[in-house]
Design a protein around this motif. Sequence first.
Motif, mmCIF file in Angstrom:
data_model
loop_
_atom_site.group_PDB
_atom_site.id
_atom_site.type_symbol
_atom_site.label_atom_id
_atom_site.label_comp_id
_atom_site.label_asym_id
_atom_site.label_seq_id
_atom_site.Cartn_x
_atom_site.Cartn_y
_atom_site.Cartn_z
ATOM 1 N N GLU A 418 -0.050 4.488 -15.902
ATOM 2 C CA GLU A 418 0.965 5.038 -15.022
ATOM 3 C C GLU A 418 2.257 4.222 -15.095
ATOM 4 O O GLU A 418 3.364 4.788 -15.158
ATOM 5 C CB GLU A 418 0.438 5.073 -13.582
ATOM 6 C CG GLU A 418 1.371 5.741 -12.595
ATOM 7 C CD GLU A 418 1.544 7.225 -12.874
ATOM 8 O OE1 GLU A 418 2.594 7.781 -12.495
ATOM 9 O OE2 GLU A 418 0.630 7.825 -13.469
ATOM 10 N N GLN A 419 2.136 2.905 -15.099
ATOM 11 C CA GLN A 419 3.325 2.055 -15.230
ATOM 12 C C GLN A 419 3.989 2.242 -16.593
ATOM 13 O O GLN A 419 5.216 2.222 -16.699
ATOM 14 C CB GLN A 419 2.944 0.588 -15.029
ATOM 15 C CG GLN A 419 2.485 0.258 -13.622
ATOM 16 C CD GLN A 419 2.076 -1.203 -13.476
ATOM 17 O OE1 GLN A 419 2.116 -1.974 -14.443
ATOM 18 N NE2 GLN A 419 1.677 -1.583 -12.274
ATOM 19 N N SER A 420 3.184 2.436 -17.632
ATOM 20 C CA SER A 420 3.735 2.665 -18.967
ATOM 21 C C SER A 420 4.520 3.967 -19.017
ATOM 22 O O SER A 420 5.598 4.038 -19.631
ATOM 23 C CB SER A 420 2.608 2.671 -20.002
ATOM 24 O OG SER A 420 3.117 2.910 -21.295
ATOM 25 N N LYS A 421 4.012 5.025 -18.360
ATOM 26 C CA LYS A 421 4.737 6.294 -18.317
ATOM 27 C C LYS A 421 6.074 6.133 -17.593
ATOM 28 O O LYS A 421 7.089 6.697 -18.011
ATOM 29 C CB LYS A 421 3.885 7.352 -17.637
ATOM 30 C CG LYS A 421 2.690 7.807 -18.456
ATOM 31 C CD LYS A 421 1.897 8.871 -17.709
ATOM 32 C CE LYS A 421 0.687 9.325 -18.521
ATOM 33 N NZ LYS A 421 -0.118 10.352 -17.798
ATOM 34 N N GLU A 422 6.082 5.377 -16.495
ATOM 35 C CA GLU A 422 7.323 5.168 -15.759
ATOM 36 C C GLU A 422 8.341 4.403 -16.601
ATOM 37 O O GLU A 422 9.539 4.725 -16.581
ATOM 38 C CB GLU A 422 7.033 4.406 -14.462
ATOM 39 C CG GLU A 422 6.223 5.197 -13.453
ATOM 40 C CD GLU A 422 5.941 4.395 -12.189
ATOM 41 O OE1 GLU A 422 6.400 3.226 -12.133
ATOM 42 O OE2 GLU A 422 5.280 4.934 -11.279
ATOM 43 N N ARG A 423 7.883 3.402 -17.363
ATOM 44 C CA ARG A 423 8.813 2.673 -18.234
ATOM 45 C C ARG A 423 9.373 3.573 -19.337
ATOM 46 O O ARG A 423 10.568 3.517 -19.657
ATOM 47 C CB ARG A 423 8.107 1.459 -18.850
ATOM 48 C CG ARG A 423 7.848 0.320 -17.879
ATOM 49 C CD ARG A 423 7.441 -0.940 -18.621
ATOM 50 N NE ARG A 423 6.164 -0.749 -19.321
ATOM 51 C CZ ARG A 423 4.985 -1.057 -18.807
ATOM 52 N NH1 ARG A 423 4.907 -1.550 -17.577
ATOM 53 N NH2 ARG A 423 3.874 -0.860 -19.497
ATOM 54 N N TYR A 425 9.736 6.808 -19.150
ATOM 55 C CA TYR A 425 10.641 7.753 -18.505
ATOM 56 C C TYR A 425 12.010 7.116 -18.252
ATOM 57 O O TYR A 425 13.058 7.741 -18.514
ATOM 58 C CB TYR A 425 10.014 8.236 -17.204
ATOM 59 C CG TYR A 425 10.876 9.199 -16.417
ATOM 60 C CD1 TYR A 425 11.087 10.500 -16.862
ATOM 61 C CD2 TYR A 425 11.478 8.793 -15.233
ATOM 62 C CE1 TYR A 425 11.882 11.381 -16.143
ATOM 63 C CE2 TYR A 425 12.280 9.668 -14.507
ATOM 64 C CZ TYR A 425 12.490 10.957 -14.963
ATOM 65 O OH TYR A 425 13.268 11.822 -14.258
ATOM 66 N N ARG A 426 12.027 5.880 -17.767
ATOM 67 C CA ARG A 426 13.304 5.192 -17.527
ATOM 68 C C ARG A 426 14.038 4.943 -18.845
ATOM 69 O O ARG A 426 15.275 5.029 -18.902
ATOM 70 C CB ARG A 426 13.059 3.875 -16.792
ATOM 71 C CG ARG A 426 12.611 4.058 -15.346
ATOM 72 C CD ARG A 426 12.720 2.735 -14.573
ATOM 73 N NE ARG A 426 11.852 1.713 -15.153
ATOM 74 C CZ ARG A 426 10.629 1.461 -14.758
ATOM 75 N NH1 ARG A 426 10.085 2.183 -13.772
ATOM 76 N NH2 ARG A 426 9.911 0.500 -15.321
#
Length: 437
Positions: A418-423, A425-426
């Motif tokens: 989940e944190q990897s997806k957010e990074r 996306y940013r």
Amino acid sequence: MTRKKAQRHFQLIHPDCAGIDIGSKEHWVGVDPRHEHAVRSFPTFTDDLVKLADWLEELKISVVAMEATGVYWIPLFELLDARGFDVYLVNSRATRQISGRKSDVLDCQWIWQLMSHGLLRGAFRPADEVCSLRALVRQRVTKVRDQAKALNRIQKALTQMNIQLANVISDISGVTGMKILRAILEGERNPEKLAQLRNVRIKADEDTVARSLQGNWRLEHLHALDQEVACYDFLETQIAACDALINDSLALLPVRDDAPQPTKKTLRSPHRSGQEQGALHQALWRTMGVDLTAIPTIGVDTALVVASEIGADLSKFPSMKHFCSWLGLAPPTRISGGKQLPGKGPKVINRAAQALKQAASNARNDQSFIGASHRARLARMDTSCAIKATAHQLARLIYAMLTKGKPYIEQGIAVFEEQSKERQYRALLRKARKLGL
């Protein structure tokens, strides 16, 4: 009229200090020149070291700085520390003398001058009880390394006799391998009888093991095998003695928590039984106050190395960055002109860092948050850099656990994804803004 330039002097931080140049046969001690004998030499005999401490007490010296020269500094350091002196063990790189001025007298005076102005920093040394545990753990590591060398020499003797036992069983130092080796040394040469000693869990069948035991039984190779097996057994008894003393040393350390209950099964050790491994796990938990083995990839042996090298008190490290820098796991600060300089920083040999790197190398197949982080690093950087970065992550977790006294909480692979997806996306948003989208 010319104006006189104001003279600037370094601030005097330690007015009553001494600098000692350590040697194998004599130590040179330098103090403030206001004393009558500012420089004196003392032999390294114990009674002379006591005279050195008495002389410093007469001069009312409170702070002593000495170079870390081999192991020659240890007796004097322990004596002065027991007498109540504030002893600074200094890296030799910080006390380099001016080119062309090198002598024992000048060295001790230079160390005194640097220390008096507060320009030297002492090396980290844990409490005396932890130092005793550290010496025992290091001795055990040396014996384990020597035993591995003896095992290699056993394999060499078997290869010279064309005994292919190592190709059919995974470990010749296991139950099956040692039974067969001892039977060979007792005079048994029949491959079929030797193969009957095979454990039922060995994947190779009895015929394959018998074929691997057909060789040339030359006298010189059998003699070498006999001596190396005896050396292996002797080192095994020494390792067991080290384990017993390590348990006694752990019992002398202060307990930081009540007797805990294990939260997971301890990892298998080749030199300890399951009961001994569990008892060591409990002792480390009580001593450190937290369960370091709760961190993925950190086993009991790694936790023992960390406990013996740094102890449970990390108050001498002002922050997490200082702790990681002392381990040699933090990125080096090599900046000039606002740019990062090429090349590597100074080489740091730290046993705790080596243990953490070994634990980090096992994170490739670990199904945890740290394992997922390590696999992501392997995808974008070299293996050595990824191992060092993962060891840096483990060091930060250990510092947080020991300073805050909180247990490790596993987040899981889902949180990392989940944190990897957010990074990602940013990162896509930043690229879109640059393209004007």
